[in-house]
Write an enzyme that holds these catalytic residues in place. Structure first.
Site: not given
Ligand code: ASP
Length: 349
Positions: A215, A243, A245-246, A266-267, A269
């Site tokens: 991300t 789905r 994410g965050d 980023t992480g 989610g």
């Molecule tokens: N945070 C993002 C998600 O969960 C993924 C990412 O940070 O790469 O969709």
């Protein structure tokens, strides 16, 4: 008398512009966190990441220097990374279980707390720009899927065919994960596809084994003292059932408030949503009186670690101090600070 008024108001405009010009501007970005190890990198790839991070920072910083808003700078920096296949956003986004690319993005303005977001879009070249249009040109905060794309058609924004987002690297990543996904055969729409059924093997985690979150995000402070934050992603490889994410969720992946901070995350989610990471950090600054670095570390290096969740953030204080915090081996990141110093990095140390 009228002439005097015109002269006075012109002087007022000029003096506020001069005053604004002397105020600090700063920008910071991330290009994803995860198990990013030097041993897995080639010198060429490393160089390419540094160059792209620098290009993104400069695109945003140039605008800030010219007097553009932090919202415009955040969009410009993110668009550079969305256009690059190096990151999991825009071109180069990861694949869903159904072999499509579904993109999420959000943006927030710290002065007004206005925000815009899109989720599950497949035809928008730069989802961050559509998120900004949702913020400025619609009554809503988040638009999803087909509705978001219908809205896009009413705006002047570049739309592309879904195959624009295809990259071989992400395709191979999906194939690798599908081999271990118990749902691969069950959910696959093409059950007769020999290739798909041969991928159905032993059950395992649905998440990538290499845990890289690509991300992208940016935070900025403009000449007018206003903060902004934005985030854009393809989500997680092999995601299913629509789905989300965050990243497009205000308070989880993105938050900006002139009274506390701007954050892009980023992480993983599913954890970042439950912790409301971006808002939690700003709330710790606002209500506990913590410095931004300590507030960020409390959430990323303590709270999330206890939940066994990987990831990180980039943040900016109202004074223009850039902050990074991540609990993984690396995070693509960089800033141009208020003194004009440029910094980019990939690994922990
Ligand atoms: N945070 C993002 C998600 O969960 C993924 C990412 O940070 O790469 O969709």
């Amino acid at each position: 008398m009228r002439k005097l008024l015109v002269v006075l108001s012109t002087l007022f405009v000029i003096s506020t512009q001069v005053m604004a010009k002397n105020k600090p501007v700063a920008i910071a970005i991330h290009g994803g966190a995860g198990t990013i190890l030097k041993s897995n990198m080639t010198p060429e790839l490393e160089k390419a990441y540094h160059a792209k991070l620098e290009e993104a920072l400069k695109a945003g910083h140039q605008l800030l220097k010219r007097g553009s808003s932090s919202v415009e700078a955040v969009q410009a920096a993110i668009a550079v990374m969305e256009d690059s296949p190096l990151f999991n956003a825009g071109k180069g986004a990861v694949f869903t279980h159904h072999k499509t690319n579904e993109l999420d993005a959000s943006i927030m303005e710290g002065k007004t707390l206005n925000a815009g977001a899109v989720s599950g879009v497949s035809h928008i070249k730069n989802p961050i720009k559509l998120a900004a249009l949702v913020m400025t040109n619609s009554k809503h905060v988040m638009l999803s899927g087909e509705g978001a794309e219908q809205f896009a058609k009413t705006q002047s924004i570049e739309m592309v065919k879904p195959d624009y987002f295809f990259t071989d690297r992400r395709w191979q990543q999906l194939q690798k994960i599908l081999k271990n996904d118990p749902d691969t055969f069950k959910l696959s729409e093409d059950k007769d596809d020999k290739h798909a059924s041969s991928l159905h093997q032993k059950p395992n985690s649905i998440w990538p084994d290499d845990k890289k979150f690509g991300t992208v995000g940016a935070v900025a402070l403009d000449q007018y003292g206003d903060l902004a934050a934005g985030t854009s992603t393809g989500g997680m490889t092999n995601k299913k059932y629509g789905r989300i994410g965050d990243s497009p969720i205000i308070g989880a992946g993105t938050y900006a408030d002139n009274d506390s901070c701007a954050i892009s995350a980023t992480g993983h989610g599913e954890f970042f949503i439950r912790v409301a990471v971006a808002h939690d950090i700003c709330a710790r600054v606002k209500y506990k009186g913590l410095e931004l670095q300590s507030a960020s570390d409390e959430v990323i290096k303590d709270k999330l670690v206890k939940m066994k969740a990987q990831g990180g953030i980039v943040g900016m204080s109202p004074k223009g101090e850039a902050v990074f915090s991540f609990n993984s081996a690396g995070m693509y990141r960089g800033y141009i600070n208020s003194e004009g110093k440029l910094f980019t990095a990939i690994y922990k140390d």
